[in-house]
Design a protein around this motif. Structure first.
Motif, PDB file in Angstrom:
ATOM      1  N   ALA A  13       0.828  -1.215   0.000  1.00 36.88           N
ATOM      2  CA  ALA A  13       0.000   0.000   0.000  1.00 36.88           C
ATOM      3  C   ALA A  13       0.860   1.262   0.000  1.00 36.88           C
ATOM      4  N   LEU A  14       1.903   1.289   0.835  1.00 32.13           N
ATOM      5  CA  LEU A  14       2.786   2.452   0.898  1.00 32.13           C
ATOM      6  C   LEU A  14       3.459   2.707  -0.438  1.00 32.13           C
ATOM      7  N   CYS A  15       4.004   1.658  -1.039  1.00 28.95           N
ATOM      8  CA  CYS A  15       4.730   1.818  -2.302  1.00 28.95           C
ATOM      9  C   CYS A  15       3.790   2.179  -3.451  1.00 28.95           C
ATOM     10  N   ALA A  16       2.614   1.573  -3.491  1.00 25.02           N
ATOM     11  CA  ALA A  16       1.657   1.891  -4.554  1.00 25.02           C
ATOM     12  C   ALA A  16       1.151   3.321  -4.421  1.00 25.02           C
ATOM     13  N   ALA A  17       0.874   3.763  -3.197  1.00 28.13           N
ATOM     14  CA  ALA A  17       0.432   5.148  -2.994  1.00 28.13           C
ATOM     15  C   ALA A  17       1.535   6.129  -3.383  1.00 28.13           C
ATOM     16  N   THR A  18       2.758   5.791  -3.043  1.00 24.57           N
ATOM     17  CA  THR A  18       3.887   6.639  -3.419  1.00 24.57           C
ATOM     18  C   THR A  18       4.036   6.694  -4.935  1.00 24.57           C
ATOM     19  N   GLY A  19       3.921   5.556  -5.594  1.00 22.77           N
ATOM     20  CA  GLY A  19       3.992   5.526  -7.054  1.00 22.77           C
ATOM     21  C   GLY A  19       2.890   6.343  -7.691  1.00 22.77           C
ATOM     22  N   ALA A  20       1.674   6.260  -7.123  1.00 25.70           N
ATOM     23  CA  ALA A  20       0.549   7.043  -7.657  1.00 25.70           C
ATOM     24  C   ALA A  20       0.796   8.542  -7.489  1.00 25.70           C
ATOM     25  N   TYR A  21       1.321   8.943  -6.334  1.00 28.72           N
ATOM     26  CA  TYR A  21       1.620  10.360  -6.151  1.00 28.72           C
ATOM     27  C   TYR A  21       2.695  10.820  -7.132  1.00 28.72           C
ATOM     28  N   PRO A 121      24.657 -10.848   3.441  1.00 26.75           N
ATOM     29  CA  PRO A 121      25.628 -10.655   2.359  1.00 26.75           C
ATOM     30  C   PRO A 121      26.162  -9.220   2.354  1.00 26.75           C
ATOM     31  N   LEU A 122      27.370  -9.065   1.887  1.00 30.82           N
ATOM     32  CA  LEU A 122      28.040  -7.772   1.898  1.00 30.82           C
ATOM     33  C   LEU A 122      27.241  -6.703   1.146  1.00 30.82           C
ATOM     34  N   LEU A 123      26.735  -7.027  -0.035  1.00 28.71           N
ATOM     35  CA  LEU A 123      25.983  -6.053  -0.814  1.00 28.71           C
ATOM     36  C   LEU A 123      24.684  -5.666  -0.121  1.00 28.71           C
ATOM     37  N   THR A 124      23.999  -6.638   0.476  1.00 27.88           N
ATOM     38  CA  THR A 124      22.774  -6.328   1.226  1.00 27.88           C
ATOM     39  C   THR A 124      23.095  -5.379   2.368  1.00 27.88           C
ATOM     40  N   GLY A 125      24.163  -5.661   3.092  1.00 29.42           N
ATOM     41  CA  GLY A 125      24.565  -4.801   4.202  1.00 29.42           C
ATOM     42  C   GLY A 125      24.923  -3.394   3.745  1.00 29.42           C
ATOM     43  N   ALA A 126      25.643  -3.291   2.639  1.00 36.62           N
ATOM     44  CA  ALA A 126      26.009  -1.968   2.120  1.00 36.62           C
ATOM     45  C   ALA A 126      24.765  -1.186   1.694  1.00 36.62           C
ATOM     46  N   LEU A 127      23.839  -1.864   1.021  1.00 28.61           N
ATOM     47  CA  LEU A 127      22.608  -1.193   0.609  1.00 28.61           C
ATOM     48  C   LEU A 127      21.775  -0.787   1.819  1.00 28.61           C
ATOM     49  N   LEU A 128      21.735  -1.643   2.830  1.00 31.64           N
ATOM     50  CA  LEU A 128      21.015  -1.285   4.056  1.00 31.64           C
ATOM     51  C   LEU A 128      21.618  -0.047   4.707  1.00 31.64           C
ATOM     52  N   LEU A 129      22.938  -0.011   4.812  1.00 32.45           N
ATOM     53  CA  LEU A 129      23.593   1.168   5.398  1.00 32.45           C
ATOM     54  C   LEU A 129      23.269   2.429   4.606  1.00 32.45           C
ATOM     55  N   TYR A 130      23.318   2.334   3.277  1.00 36.42           N
ATOM     56  CA  TYR A 130      23.020   3.505   2.450  1.00 36.42           C
ATOM     57  C   TYR A 130      21.592   3.981   2.677  1.00 36.42           C
ATOM     58  N   PHE A 131      20.628   3.061   2.614  1.00 38.26           N
ATOM     59  CA  PHE A 131      19.232   3.486   2.720  1.00 38.26           C
ATOM     60  C   PHE A 131      18.860   3.931   4.129  1.00 38.26           C
ATOM     61  N   VAL A 135      17.437   7.561   4.874  1.00 41.27           N
ATOM     62  CA  VAL A 135      16.214   7.794   5.645  1.00 41.27           C
ATOM     63  C   VAL A 135      16.472   8.823   6.743  1.00 41.27           C
ATOM     64  N   LEU A 136      17.579   8.684   7.431  1.00 40.29           N
ATOM     65  CA  LEU A 136      17.884   9.622   8.519  1.00 40.29           C
ATOM     66  C   LEU A 136      18.098  11.042   7.992  1.00 40.29           C
ATOM     67  N   ALA A 172      12.408   5.055   0.528  1.00 47.93           N
ATOM     68  CA  ALA A 172      13.650   4.602   1.174  1.00 47.93           C
ATOM     69  C   ALA A 172      13.335   3.735   2.389  1.00 47.93           C
ATOM     70  N   ILE A 173      12.305   4.094   3.137  1.00 50.50           N
ATOM     71  CA  ILE A 173      11.889   3.259   4.273  1.00 50.50           C
ATOM     72  C   ILE A 173      11.424   1.892   3.760  1.00 50.50           C
ATOM     73  N   GLY A 174      10.668   1.902   2.679  1.00 47.08           N
ATOM     74  CA  GLY A 174      10.237   0.641   2.077  1.00 47.08           C
ATOM     75  C   GLY A 174      11.417  -0.195   1.610  1.00 47.08           C
ATOM     76  N   MET A 175      12.419   0.461   1.062  1.00 43.69           N
ATOM     77  CA  MET A 175      13.605  -0.257   0.599  1.00 43.69           C
ATOM     78  C   MET A 175      14.338  -0.893   1.784  1.00 43.69           C
ATOM     79  N   VAL A 176      14.413  -0.179   2.902  1.00 46.19           N
ATOM     80  CA  VAL A 176      15.036  -0.753   4.099  1.00 46.19           C
ATOM     81  C   VAL A 176      14.257  -2.000   4.520  1.00 46.19           C
ATOM     82  N   ALA A 177      12.936  -1.887   4.544  1.00 46.11           N
ATOM     83  CA  ALA A 177      12.109  -3.041   4.951  1.00 46.11           C
ATOM     84  C   ALA A 177      12.322  -4.220   4.010  1.00 46.11           C
ATOM     85  N   MET A 178      12.407  -3.952   2.721  1.00 44.40           N
ATOM     86  CA  MET A 178      12.593  -5.036   1.759  1.00 44.40           C
ATOM     87  C   MET A 178      13.984  -5.656   1.886  1.00 44.40           C
TER      88      MET A 178
END
Length: 182
Positions: A13-21, A121-131, A135-136, A172-178
């Motif tokens: 719902a969050l991502c679809a609403a964001t896409g619609a906006y 995995p290293l890439l997952t961790g790096a992407l998590l740190l970035y996002f 977010v902050l 970005a919050i959604g990306m962290v959750a994913m």
């Protein structure tokens, strides 16, 4: 990303609403808003599709490679646009993260998201740190934008920079959750 069904549907719902906006922002009178809105709408809808709980729908085998191709093309577009300004690098990283998750979903057995219990995995961790950092920083920047004094018309929904920032923050919050479910 197929975690618990209730949180999955909230993320959809969050991502679809964001896409619609973001689609509404494509009608903006401001060129910068219009140029960024299309890619952000694609990202929002792509994240919504990816977040649908596996208990509700199991996509066909070709869906994940197709998403990887679509977001790979979006990443190339962001890379090309980054020549004009560094603000496009965030879109490049987001598209890269979507390609990474789509490939991970395509190669995982049964299209689940376990990675063998060997840790993050290293890439997952790096992407998590970035996002998480994004977010902050974006949360701090979400302080209301002061209106410019003048007699111009009130901005439309597509021209409100604080809503565009909130849109990027929610994605970005959604990306962290994913990424946490990887």
């Amino acid at each position: 990303m197929h975690g618990p069904a209730s949180s999955g549907w909230l993320l959809v719902a969050l991502c679809a609403a964001t896409g619609a906006y973001c689609l509404l922002r494509m009608r903006s009178r401001v060129e910068e808003q219009r140029s960024a809105a299309g890619g952000e709408a694609l990202m929002g809808f792509g994240m919504a599709v990816m977040a649908v709980p596996a208990t509700a729908f199991t996509p066909p085998a070709w869906a994940w490679p197709a998403q990887a191709v679509v977001f790979g093309a979006a990443g190339l577009h962001a890379l090309w646009a980054a020549r004009a300004g560094a603000r496009h690098l965030h879109h490049l990283i987001g598209a890269g993260a979507m390609v990474y998750m789509a490939v991970a979903m395509a190669v995982s057995p049964g299209h689940t998201h376990a990675h063998g219990g060997s840790g993050v995995p290293l890439l997952t961790g790096a992407l998590l740190l970035y996002f998480v950092a994004y977010v902050l920083v974006a949360g701090v920047r979400l302080v209301p934008v002061t209106a410019v004094a003048g007699g111009g018309p009130a901005p439309g929904w597509g021209d409100r920079p604080e809503l565009a920032r909130a849109c990027r923050l929610s994605m970005a919050i959604g990306m962290v959750a994913m990424l946490l479910t990887m």
